[in-house]
Design a protein around this motif. Structure first.
Motif, PDB file in Angstrom:
ATOM      1  N   THR A  82       0.830  -1.206   0.000  1.00 26.82           N
ATOM      2  CA  THR A  82       0.000   0.000   0.000  1.00 26.82           C
ATOM      3  C   THR A  82       0.864   1.256   0.000  1.00 26.82           C
ATOM      4  N   GLY A  83       0.458   2.254  -0.767  1.00 31.18           N
ATOM      5  CA  GLY A  83       1.178   3.521  -0.813  1.00 31.18           C
ATOM      6  C   GLY A  83       0.937   4.342   0.446  1.00 31.18           C
ATOM      7  N   LYS A  84       1.835   5.266   0.694  1.00 30.13           N
ATOM      8  CA  LYS A  84       1.786   6.048   1.933  1.00 30.13           C
ATOM      9  C   LYS A  84       0.502   6.881   2.027  1.00 30.13           C
ATOM     10  N   LEU A  85       0.167   7.536   0.938  1.00 32.19           N
ATOM     11  CA  LEU A  85      -1.014   8.404   0.954  1.00 32.19           C
ATOM     12  C   LEU A  85      -2.281   7.611   1.277  1.00 32.19           C
ATOM     13  N   LEU A  86      -2.445   6.460   0.618  1.00 32.70           N
ATOM     14  CA  LEU A  86      -3.641   5.643   0.844  1.00 32.70           C
ATOM     15  C   LEU A  86      -3.641   5.083   2.264  1.00 32.70           C
ATOM     16  N   ARG A  87      -2.467   4.660   2.742  1.00 32.42           N
ATOM     17  CA  ARG A  87      -2.362   4.137   4.111  1.00 32.42           C
ATOM     18  C   ARG A  87      -2.790   5.222   5.105  1.00 32.42           C
ATOM     19  N   LEU A  90      -6.573   5.786   4.953  1.00 33.75           N
ATOM     20  CA  LEU A  90      -7.317   4.707   5.615  1.00 33.75           C
ATOM     21  C   LEU A  90      -7.396   4.948   7.118  1.00 33.75           C
ATOM     22  N   ASN A  91      -6.396   5.666   7.624  1.00 34.49           N
ATOM     23  CA  ASN A  91      -6.349   5.931   9.057  1.00 34.49           C
ATOM     24  C   ASN A  91      -6.739   7.367   9.394  1.00 34.49           C
TER      25      ASN A  91
ATOM     26  N   VAL B  81      -5.441  -1.503   7.884  1.00 36.48           N
ATOM     27  CA  VAL B  81      -4.469  -1.829   6.845  1.00 36.48           C
ATOM     28  C   VAL B  81      -5.178  -2.406   5.626  1.00 36.48           C
ATOM     29  N   LEU B  82      -4.523  -2.255   4.495  1.00 39.98           N
ATOM     30  CA  LEU B  82      -5.073  -2.743   3.243  1.00 39.98           C
ATOM     31  C   LEU B  82      -4.354  -4.038   2.871  1.00 39.98           C
TER      32      LEU B  82
END
Lengths: 93, 100
Positions: A82-87, A90-91, B81-82
């Motif tokens: 997972t990329g940093k931005l998406l991670r 998500l949080n 987490v994904l």
């Protein structure tokens, strides 16, 4: 969300495109990623994530039912990070 | 194996070749696809692309971690987490393509 819903969303936002072209566009993107990985290449999509191929070494496995040893050959498996931005998104960051 | 790295540019180039759109519009569409997938995941949805794979979001509980260098204990907060589970088709094609 499934593939057809993704296609529908893109089609709704692009009324000037034929539905079948939107299907081809979406399918091409996923197809290209699989093609790249089957050549051993990486696909890095900043902010989203990166697809790569990992090597699993050969090992001696065991048949769980009989306890018999079996040689498992080395193999290559797809991997996604997972990329940093998406991670962060998500949080809730 | 001389591994290359593909980027958004290569994906939009593929779209450009496949459909008669401008390079600009092809790039926008690639971005839109990634954006819709990201948005769905952020809202907690699973994204299931048949014959490609499934992206799902999992909740991880809080735990005590350790800085491997100093041995110091650090709290790891609960987080989302994904995970990506490749389809059989992807696994088979990746395995076959990299063999030998």
């Amino acid at each position: 969300m499934i593939r057809s819903e993704l296609i529908q969303k893109i089609a709704d936002e692009n009324p000037h495109l034929y539905q079948r072209d939107v299907e081809r566009i979406v399918n091409t993107i996923f197809e290209e990623i699989i093609d790249a990985m089957s050549r051993g290449d990486r696909v890095e999509l900043r902010g989203f994530g990166a697809f790569s191929v990992k090597k699993r070494d050969s090992r001696t496995g065991r048949n769980p039912r009989t306890g018999e040893s079996v040689e498992v050959e080395e193999k290559f498996v797809p991997f996604f990070k997972t990329g940093k931005l998406l991670r962060d998104r998500l949080n809730g960051k | 194996m001389t591994a290359k790295t593909l980027t958004r540019m290569d994906l939009s180039e593929a779209v450009f070749r496949e459909v008669g759109l401008s390079r600009n519009e092809s790039a926008t569409l690639v971005e839109d696809v990634l954006q819709h997938m990201s948005d769905a995941l952020v809202s907690g949805e699973t994204v299931k692309i048949s014959s490609f794979g499934t992206f799902s979001v999992r909740d991880k509980a809080a735990r005590v971690g350790r800085n491997p260098k100093t041995g110091e204990e650090v709290p790891i907060h609960p987080r989302r987490v994904l995970t990506f589970r490749p389809s059989h088709l992807m696994k088979d094609r990746v395995a076959a393509g990299n063999k030998g």
